[in-house]
Design an enzyme around this catalytic site. Structure first.
Site, PDB file in Angstrom:
ATOM      1  N   SER A   2       0.833  -1.202   0.000  1.00  0.00           N
ATOM      2  CA  SER A   2       0.000   0.000   0.000  1.00  0.00           C
ATOM      3  C   SER A   2       0.868   1.252   0.000  1.00  0.00           C
ATOM      4  O   SER A   2       2.080   1.186   0.200  1.00  0.00           O
ATOM      5  CB  SER A   2      -0.915   0.009   1.221  1.00  0.00           C
ATOM      6  OG  SER A   2      -0.161   0.399   2.348  1.00  0.00           O
ATOM      7  N   LYS A   3       0.193   2.376  -0.210  1.00  0.00           N
ATOM      8  CA  LYS A   3       0.902   3.652  -0.231  1.00  0.00           C
ATOM      9  C   LYS A   3       1.650   3.882   1.075  1.00  0.00           C
ATOM     10  O   LYS A   3       2.708   4.479   1.106  1.00  0.00           O
ATOM     11  CB  LYS A   3      -0.102   4.793  -0.442  1.00  0.00           C
ATOM     12  CG  LYS A   3      -0.681   4.814  -1.838  1.00  0.00           C
ATOM     13  CD  LYS A   3      -1.512   6.053  -2.070  1.00  0.00           C
ATOM     14  CE  LYS A   3      -2.007   6.098  -3.514  1.00  0.00           C
ATOM     15  NZ  LYS A   3      -2.707   7.337  -3.846  1.00  0.00           N
ATOM     16  N   ARG A   4       1.062   3.407   2.148  1.00  0.00           N
ATOM     17  CA  ARG A   4       1.649   3.656   3.470  1.00  0.00           C
ATOM     18  C   ARG A   4       2.861   2.768   3.758  1.00  0.00           C
ATOM     19  O   ARG A   4       3.712   3.114   4.551  1.00  0.00           O
ATOM     20  CB  ARG A   4       0.599   3.449   4.562  1.00  0.00           C
ATOM     21  CG  ARG A   4       0.006   4.744   5.064  1.00  0.00           C
ATOM     22  CD  ARG A   4      -1.287   4.508   5.801  1.00  0.00           C
ATOM     23  NE  ARG A   4      -2.428   4.486   4.899  1.00  0.00           N
ATOM     24  CZ  ARG A   4      -3.187   3.428   4.664  1.00  0.00           C
ATOM     25  NH1 ARG A   4      -2.958   2.286   5.258  1.00  0.00           N
ATOM     26  NH2 ARG A   4      -4.204   3.517   3.838  1.00  0.00           N
ATOM     27  N   ASP A   5       2.922   1.604   3.093  1.00  0.00           N
ATOM     28  CA  ASP A   5       4.008   0.661   3.403  1.00  0.00           C
ATOM     29  C   ASP A   5       5.387   1.239   3.172  1.00  0.00           C
ATOM     30  O   ASP A   5       6.336   0.890   3.862  1.00  0.00           O
ATOM     31  CB  ASP A   5       3.871  -0.602   2.552  1.00  0.00           C
ATOM     32  CG  ASP A   5       2.720  -1.446   3.024  1.00  0.00           C
ATOM     33  OD1 ASP A   5       2.447  -1.429   4.235  1.00  0.00           O
ATOM     34  OD2 ASP A   5       2.081  -2.105   2.192  1.00  0.00           O
ATOM     35  N   TYR A  28       6.040   5.332  -4.234  1.00  0.00           N
ATOM     36  CA  TYR A  28       5.675   6.268  -5.295  1.00  0.00           C
ATOM     37  C   TYR A  28       6.776   6.343  -6.360  1.00  0.00           C
ATOM     38  O   TYR A  28       7.955   6.180  -6.050  1.00  0.00           O
ATOM     39  CB  TYR A  28       5.483   7.677  -4.720  1.00  0.00           C
ATOM     40  CG  TYR A  28       4.226   7.845  -3.912  1.00  0.00           C
ATOM     41  CD1 TYR A  28       3.153   6.976  -4.049  1.00  0.00           C
ATOM     42  CD2 TYR A  28       4.097   8.907  -3.017  1.00  0.00           C
ATOM     43  CE1 TYR A  28       1.993   7.153  -3.308  1.00  0.00           C
ATOM     44  CE2 TYR A  28       2.945   9.090  -2.278  1.00  0.00           C
ATOM     45  CZ  TYR A  28       1.893   8.202  -2.428  1.00  0.00           C
ATOM     46  OH  TYR A  28       0.752   8.380  -1.707  1.00  0.00           O
TER      47      TYR A  28
END
Ligand code: GLU
Length: 507
Positions: free
Chosen positions: A260-263, A272
């Site tokens: 996920s984006k948070r990982d 990103y």
């Protein structure tokens, strides 16, 4: 349906672009290029609550950086525009109303508070066939009341009326036949109270109007497919439906769950494509580009997340990928993301890239450390000398700084030379400065021959002066061949470095 292959990348501009998003764009691009088709960028910005300023430009920058530039889109233009869904707002209502007329959709007047209350009262509440018959909608309410509500401009949405107990399906290009039971699907909102379509309506209408023939998208969109299937059917466009290919998920390094984006933050690597600064709070999330990845390597590693060409080959240029890409070699299983492997790709690409290609990317890395190398005539040579040692572009600083900056007495590894230093070494290096002044063609081999000739003349062992020479020039026991370094530095510079060292050593 168009004869020409037309694919689309349809991101929502809600923040930074996840590497999975770039992979989706890439696979669409590869398929389009391979088949002489068009690659379209469509900005799915109908959710005004999630819209983020600057995200669209950022997405385009990411695509350009990767070399997968759209043929059509908000910036490129094209015959099927506008390419931002918010600019197409007016045209979706017509289709939603058509569905209401046909009985495939209905108006729903329930307020958000009423729906919250239902969710509290009824466990696992779904707005669908089990409850739609006693909620405030045009199925349950008398016709005249509905008309009055519409006339009064009471806020309402339009929902699809999902049929009960039907089995629907499609042939996914990667997964084969995929079937769904309609009874488990809720009556998704198609048109919101603000008049904007939801993703479900907009994606179908636009894929149709933009004559999209194939759609590669992430597996996370598979649960939405039955709603889309119904819409394609109800709108009478079923024969024009694009062929879908749902790409495997990109998993966390341990294989447990979607990356996920948070990982990225917690696992210590970027998720990103490029740096992203949240305009709301100024928070910066690091990206692959700024960390020092080459776009060629980033594209290569993304292609290998769920695809291979059936051999052991791992290094592919974008052109090779265009030639060799094949849908039947995309795996169904999730692809584990391995950052060490990602760095390996980058290292390989740095090693095989020409100095001319690397130069414009190395200059900014050095500039960050106040080294202004743009006019440095030897820069390409330096890059060629050190590139094998660089895994990331940012490593070029560490591996080449000594070419631009003299090592200082604080940083030179004196303990490796000082204890064994003697007068003979001092005499040797003094004589070498003299001799080197006489060299006419300042080239590696000539410097080496001169150095070694002097070693013989002085009757000392080569091993005694080679390491000191390196340490004096670069500061430590590292770097490429020492005579190559000497060549780049030039006779004046090496003389200065040797003099400074001798002064420190007190000779
Ligand atoms: N807007 C969706 C997204 O953000 C597009 C999904 C699709 O390709 O249908 O990924």
């Amino acid at each position: 349906m168009s004869d020409k292959i037309r694919v689309r990348f349809a991101p929502s501009p809600t923040g930074g672009l996840h590497l999975g998003g770039v992979r989706t764009a890439l696979f669409n691009y590869l398929f389009a290029r391979q088949n002489g088709g068009d690659f379209i960028l469509r900005v799915e910005d109908t959710d005004q609550t999630r819209f983020v300023e600057g995200a669209e430009e950022y997405i385009l920058d990411c695509l350009n950086w990767c070399g997968i530039t759209p043929d059509e889109g908000p910036h490129a233009g094209g015959e099927f525009g506008p390419y931002r869904q918010s600019e197409r707002k007016a045209l979706y209502r017509e289709y939603a109303e058509q569905l209401v007329e046909q009985g495939n959709a209905y108006y729903a007047f329930d307020t958000p508070e009423e729906l919250d209350q239902k969710r509290e009262e009824i466990p696992n509440f779904q707005y669908g066939h089990t409850h739609r018959n006693n909620l405030r909608n045009s199925i349950f309410l008398p016709v005249n009341e509905v008309q009055q509500l519409l006339k009064d401009g009471v806020p309402h949405v339009i929902r699809i009326k999902v049929p009960v107990d039907e089995n629907i399906g499609f042939n996914d290009l990667i997964r084969g036949r995929v079937n769904f039971e309609t009874s488990t699907i809720d009556d998704k909102v198609l048109l919101k109270a603000d008049g904007m379509p939801t993703y479900h309506l907009a994606v179908v209408v636009d894929d149709y109007l933009m004559q999209i023939t194939h759609a590669f998208r992430g597996e996370e969109w598979l649960p939405s497919a039955p709603v889309h299937l119904l819409l394609w059917e109800y709108l009478g466009w079923k024969t024009a439906m694009p062929q879908w290919a749902h790409l495997p998920l990109i998993l966390k390094p341990d294989g447990h769950g979607k990356l996920s984006k948070r990982d990225g933050d917690s696992l210590g690597f970027p998720v990103y494509a490029m740096n992203w600064t949240d305009p709301k709070n100024g928070d910066l999330t690091k990206g692959f580009r700024e960390l020092g990845f080459l776009p060629e390597a980033f594209v290569n590693l993304l292609a290998m997340l769920g695809w291979n060409n059936g051999t052991d080959q791992e290094i592919f240029s974008l052109e090779e990928l265009v030639q060799q890409f094949s849908i039947d070699r995309i795996s169904k299983a999730g692809a584990q993301f391995d950052f060490e492997k990602a760095k390996w790709y980058n290292h390989e690409w740095i090693k095989q890239s020409s100095a001319a290609n690397l130069e414009p990317q190395v200059i900014p890395v050095l500039r960050q450390h106040n080294i202004f190398a743009e006019n440095y005539p030897q820069l390409k040579k330096i890059i060629d000398l050190v590139k094998d040692r660089c895994t990331l572009l940012t490593d070029f600083y560490e591996h080449s700084a000594y070419f631009f900056q003299k090592p200082t007495t604080e940083t030179i590894d004196w303990p490796s030379i000082q204890p064994k230093w003697n007068q003979a070494k001092t005499d040797f290096f003094r004589a070498f400065i003299q001799k080197s002044q006489e060299i006419e063609t300042w080239e590696t081999v000539v410097i080496e021959t001169t150095f070694k000739g002097l070693v013989q003349e002085k009757g000392i062992k080569i091993g005694e002066v080679m390491l000191p020479f390196r340490i004096i020039l670069v500061g430590g026991k590292f770097g490429p061949a020492v005579f190559d370094i000497a060549e780049v530095l030039g006779k004046q510079e090496i003389a200065e470095r040797i003099e400074a060292a001798l002064a420190f050593l007190g000779r």
